[in-house]
Design a protein around this motif. Structure first.
Motif, PDB file in Angstrom:
ATOM      1  N   TYR A 126      18.434  32.844  13.303  1.00 48.61           N
ATOM      2  CA  TYR A 126      19.178  33.447  14.419  1.00 48.61           C
ATOM      3  C   TYR A 126      19.794  34.791  14.044  1.00 48.61           C
ATOM      4  N   ARG A 144      21.289  33.855  25.464  1.00 48.11           N
ATOM      5  CA  ARG A 144      21.033  32.735  24.568  1.00 48.11           C
ATOM      6  C   ARG A 144      20.115  33.192  23.456  1.00 48.11           C
ATOM      7  N   GLU A 166      18.542  31.442  21.489  1.00 46.12           N
ATOM      8  CA  GLU A 166      17.356  30.589  21.432  1.00 46.12           C
ATOM      9  C   GLU A 166      16.140  31.302  22.035  1.00 46.12           C
ATOM     10  N   ALA A 167      16.388  32.124  23.039  1.00 47.14           N
ATOM     11  CA  ALA A 167      15.286  32.795  23.733  1.00 47.14           C
ATOM     12  C   ALA A 167      14.490  33.691  22.786  1.00 47.14           C
ATOM     13  N   ASN A 168      15.101  34.129  21.681  1.00 48.74           N
ATOM     14  CA  ASN A 168      14.405  35.000  20.739  1.00 48.74           C
ATOM     15  C   ASN A 168      13.504  34.249  19.779  1.00 48.74           C
ATOM     16  N   ASN A 169      13.605  32.929  19.787  1.00 49.70           N
ATOM     17  CA  ASN A 169      12.866  32.135  18.809  1.00 49.70           C
ATOM     18  C   ASN A 169      11.728  31.395  19.506  1.00 49.70           C
ATOM     19  N   ASN A 199      12.465  27.796  20.278  1.00 49.51           N
ATOM     20  CA  ASN A 199      13.693  27.516  21.000  1.00 49.51           C
ATOM     21  C   ASN A 199      14.689  26.767  20.122  1.00 49.51           C
ATOM     22  N   LYS A 200      14.533  26.933  18.826  1.00 50.06           N
ATOM     23  CA  LYS A 200      15.421  26.258  17.871  1.00 50.06           C
ATOM     24  C   LYS A 200      15.757  27.218  16.749  1.00 50.06           C
ATOM     25  N   ASN A 201      16.706  26.812  15.939  1.00 54.19           N
ATOM     26  CA  ASN A 201      17.189  27.637  14.844  1.00 54.19           C
ATOM     27  C   ASN A 201      16.307  27.450  13.610  1.00 54.19           C
ATOM     28  N   LYS A 211      18.911  19.152  21.475  1.00 56.36           N
ATOM     29  CA  LYS A 211      17.578  19.636  21.097  1.00 56.36           C
ATOM     30  C   LYS A 211      16.702  18.466  20.620  1.00 56.36           C
ATOM     31  N   GLN A 257       6.593  19.460  17.745  1.00 57.57           N
ATOM     32  CA  GLN A 257       6.192  20.872  17.797  1.00 57.57           C
ATOM     33  C   GLN A 257       5.150  21.219  16.746  1.00 57.57           C
TER      34      GLN A 257
END
Lengths: 588, 209
Positions: A153, A172, A174-177, A180-182, B131, B193
């Motif tokens: 992140y 958010r 998350e949108a960059n990944n 959608n997760k870290n 999540k 995933q």
């Protein structure tokens, strides 16, 4: 176990640069102090520091990554148990192949801290008995605290982020990944056929131990206690190898609450770290704030107004009482007195929390100290009473009454005594060598308290005793805590009597950003759990270059294996309860 | 109690008033479930301290019928995720969730469990337990006060009141699938995933080449 040597009094002790010319040279960088030691002669020098100079207590070991100077450094802080300032020494190593000799055989206290430096920076400690990752898991990729390592992140090197402040553009992350997760994976990574190591190295380590004991051929089993277990005080895990009910090896596993304080702390501004310190040892946020403020004030050369100093002492000692009440309640819980003593002790703790809430606005995460004072003055009224009257009643009547009740029911309770006396004793030498601090160290008979050894704030003005134990067993640890509550009440009475009724609470104008002069500082305070230290390095910017926490609960656990081996499995729970750990601080 | 359960549409003969209650099966079932929620003793971080305070004498969760904390997931109805969920811990949390018998509920207590909180950007922090596992109630705060936690539990009771035996998934004939347990690899891996990871990472390698 290394015994602390008596300082050589007959011949004059040469200082480090006289004895080791060319090997130990003073650190001349601006704002730095201490010595830089050549890695190949380190063992000899460290032995001299311990045995001849008398610095028998190794407090903190940590790594620093100087990316632009292209080297890494391991920084050590050693103290004398008689008191006085630190001796700070450093070993430098290059970034490509970082190797430093381990000093665990000289100072066993370094064991977990060297493992942490390995985990975070990838520094290899030659001669370390058990060099594995400690906070992250074995399969984890990368050395997260290195300055060129970026988390998933990652947005910018430092806060406040330009795209969010002052514009207020919120999105958010998350949108960059893509997931959608870290998370971030190495290139070409594919789950098919991937086989993680898991706990293999841990179990290998555990099985190396000598089976010991009798000649009888017995089956040994490995039991995992935790990370989800009601007796581990959080998400702590102990892997125990049992022979019948006897523990013959134990390995603690950390990191289930590793929240990356230090990495986040190096992106934050100086003041932004204040609320994060609350979440270290979340039972003692006031003390954590104070210790961090002390460190930064030391670097900035700030004075604290008298009233603010008194308020800090007031808060510290109330925190100490609250924390010891909690610890005692849970120790009794672990001893088998399920719930009842705990409920009585939490009742008294709630009184103190009410006062914190009225003053700082929150029960637990007080975020109360500022650089140069405290955030707010005491409120005028509390529960429709004058605050000072309320405090007076609490300190002179309610808390002593609660303490008396605790003593009457527990201290001479036959079940408590039979169970706790003689359980997992530790000698003074062992406690010092293992780097124990706080009630653990004092229970072993070492009257070492940072408030006395190197007084900070206005602690030199108060009259109080340092309770010590004799054998260092579970009962002594309990008694030291109970007696510390009594001493804290004594300090609080003096504090209330002498506190100036009016006065400034900040010596400087409150602000959000602080320019801290370049240099390093190690500040410490006596937390209820032990010595809480902060090692900060500044490059003269608005954020710390290095922000390290010397967490007492974490380092007290260095001795856990020593304390538990030879006891029964049921005692492991009690011994852990008597160490009084808080996982927020253990894993940071 | 009888008033709470009574279905006013069906009259009770006068001589049985106060002795007999006519109600629906749903109401009786939900009333009994929501009055004895067994939470799991499951403290992750700071929020757990406030959870203990909520259960102790001053705030006293027992008033609402949810004070029986069980140490094993097999006997629990409710998982209170009280604190920061780290990557190292999440496989255990998912495993505990799978071990809980239906009907089961999850409460995300505090900012960290709800969405990462102050530690969201950390390399070992999962930005919210949702999540991985479904969450029924989110309680904001850092940490939420005991009052806030109790309010969240009352909201959960209200949610239980809305459920019907006819539609709840645990009485369906389809088996409820367990959530795949995350793997600790080079970083945290969600097995759901797996193919996406391979695809994205292959693209990254090609782009580099």
């Amino acid at each position: 176990m290394a015994a602390p040597a008596t300082p050589n009094t007959e011949t004059e002790v040469l200082s480090l640069e006289e004895k080791f010319a060319g090997i130990a040279s003073p650190d001349t960088r601006e704002g730095y102090e201490g010595y830089i030691i050549a890695a190949d002669k380190a063992e000899e020098v460290v032995k001299y520091i311990r045995d001849d100079l008398g610095y028998d207590y190794l407090s903190s070991v940590t790594g620093v990554d100087y990316l632009e100077d292209d080297h890494m450094e391991v920084v050590y802080h050693a103290f004398k148990t008689e008191g006085g300032p630190a001796l700070n020494f450093k070993i430098q190593t290059d970034r490509e192949n970082p190797r430093v000799p381990s000093i665990t055989h000289l100072y066993p206290a370094a064991e977990f801290q060297e493992r942490e430096a390995y985990d975070m920076y990838g520094i290899l400690f030659d001669g370390h008995p058990d060099l594995r990752r400690i906070l992250m898991w074995d399969d984890f990729e990368g050395w997260p605290m290195r300055k060129d390592w970026k988390e998933a992140y990652y947005e910018a090197e430092t806060k406040p982020f330009k795209n969010r402040w002052p514009g207020g553009d919120v999105y958010r992350i998350e949108a960059n990944n893509p997931f959608n997760k870290n998370v971030v994976y190495p290139e070409g990574f594919n789950l098919n056929g991937y086989n993680p190591l898991g706990d293999k190295t841990l179990y290998d380590m555990l099985n190396q131990y000598d089976r010991g004991g009798s000649n009888l051929k017995t089956d040994q089993i490995v039991v995992n206690i935790g990370p989800q277990h009601p007796s581990t005080h959080g998400v702590f895990r102990m892997v125990v190898r049992l022979d019948g009910e006897n523990v013959n090896a134990l390995k603690p596993v950390f990191g289930y609450l590793h929240r990356n304080h230090e990495k986040i702390g190096e992106r934050n501004t100086w003041l932004m770290n204040m609320p994060y310190t609350d979440r270290l040892d979340y039972l003692t946020s006031m003390c954590n704030n104070h210790a961090y403020a002390l460190t930064v004030e030391k670097m900035m050369g700030l004075e604290v107004p008298e009233r603010a100093d008194y308020i800090r002492v007031l808060m510290n000692e109330l925190t100490r009482i609250a924390s010891h009440l909690w610890a005692t309640g849970f120790l009794l819980n672990d001893l088998g007195a399920f719930q009842t003593p705990m409920l009585y002790l939490i009742k008294n703790r709630e009184l103190i929390l009410d006062f914190f809430e009225a003053t700082s606005g929150t029960r637990m995460m007080c975020n109360y100290s500022r650089f140069g004072g405290v955030a707010y003055d005491l409120p005028d009224t509390l529960r429709d009473e004058n605050t000072m009257d309320w405090l007076h009643e609490m300190i002179h009547e309610r808390l002593p009454r609660g303490l008396e009740e605790l003593e009457r029911f527990l201290s001479n309770n036959e079940i408590v005594r039979t169970r706790a006396i003689g359980l997992s004793p530790v000698t003074a030498q062992e406690a010092i060598a293992l780097g124990m601090s706080g009630p653990m160290l004092r229970a072993a008979g070492v009257p070492y308290d940072v408030r006395r050894a190197e007084p900070y704030g206005i602690y030199d003005r108060f009259d109080f005793d340092i309770p010590v134990g004799t054998t260092g067993d579970v009962y002594d640890r309990y008694l030291v805590r109970v007696n510390e509550i009594r001493e804290s009440i004594k300090i609080l009475k003096q504090c209330l009597r002498d506190m100036p009724a009016k006065g400034d609470i900040m010596s400087v104008k409150p602000g959000y950003t602080h320019k801290v002069p370049a240099g390093e500082a190690y500040g410490r305070g006596e937390n209820p759990k032990g010595e809480l230290g902060f090692y900060c390095v500044s490059k003269g910017k608005g954020h710390p270059y290095r922000y390290h926490i010397r967490a007492p609960s974490f380092i007290n656990l260095t001795g856990l294996e020593k304390l538990c081996v030879g006891t029964k499995i049921a005692d492991v729970v009690v011994v852990l309860g008597s160490i009084d750990i808080v996982l927020g601080e253990v894993d940071r | 109690m009888t008033d709470e359960l009574k279905n006013p549409n069906i009259p009770v003969p006068a001589e049985l008033e106060g002795t007999v209650t006519i109600t629906t099966l749903d109401k009786l079932y939900n009333w009994s479930r929501r009055s004895s929620i067994f939470p799991m003793i499951f403290g992750l971080a700071c929020c757990a301290i406030e959870m203990i305070c909520a259960a102790s004498s001053r705030f006293d969760l027992a008033r609402f019928g949810m004070e029986v904390f069980r140490a094993t997931p097999r006997q629990s109805d409710l998982m209170i995720v009280s604190g920061t969920v780290t990557k190292k811990m999440v496989p255990q949390i998912v495993r505990l969730y799978n071990q809980m018998p239906e009907p089961k509920y999850v409460m995300a207590m505090g900012a960290c469990a709800s969405g990462g909180g102050p530690f969201k950007e950390g390399y070992n922090v999962v930005s919210g337990i949702d999540k991985f596992i479904p969450v029924d109630v989110y309680v904001p705060g850092c940490p939420p006060t005991p009052q806030a936690l109790i309010f969240g539990l009352i909201k959960l009771q209200e949610k239980i009141d809305q459920q019907s035996i006819k539609s709840v998934p645990w009485y369906n004939s389809d088996a409820i699938e367990a959530i795949p347990i995350p793997i600790l690899g080079p970083d945290l891996i969600d097995p759901r995933q797996g193919s996406q990871i391979a695809r994205e990472m292959a693209v990254a390698t090609e782009a580099e080449a």
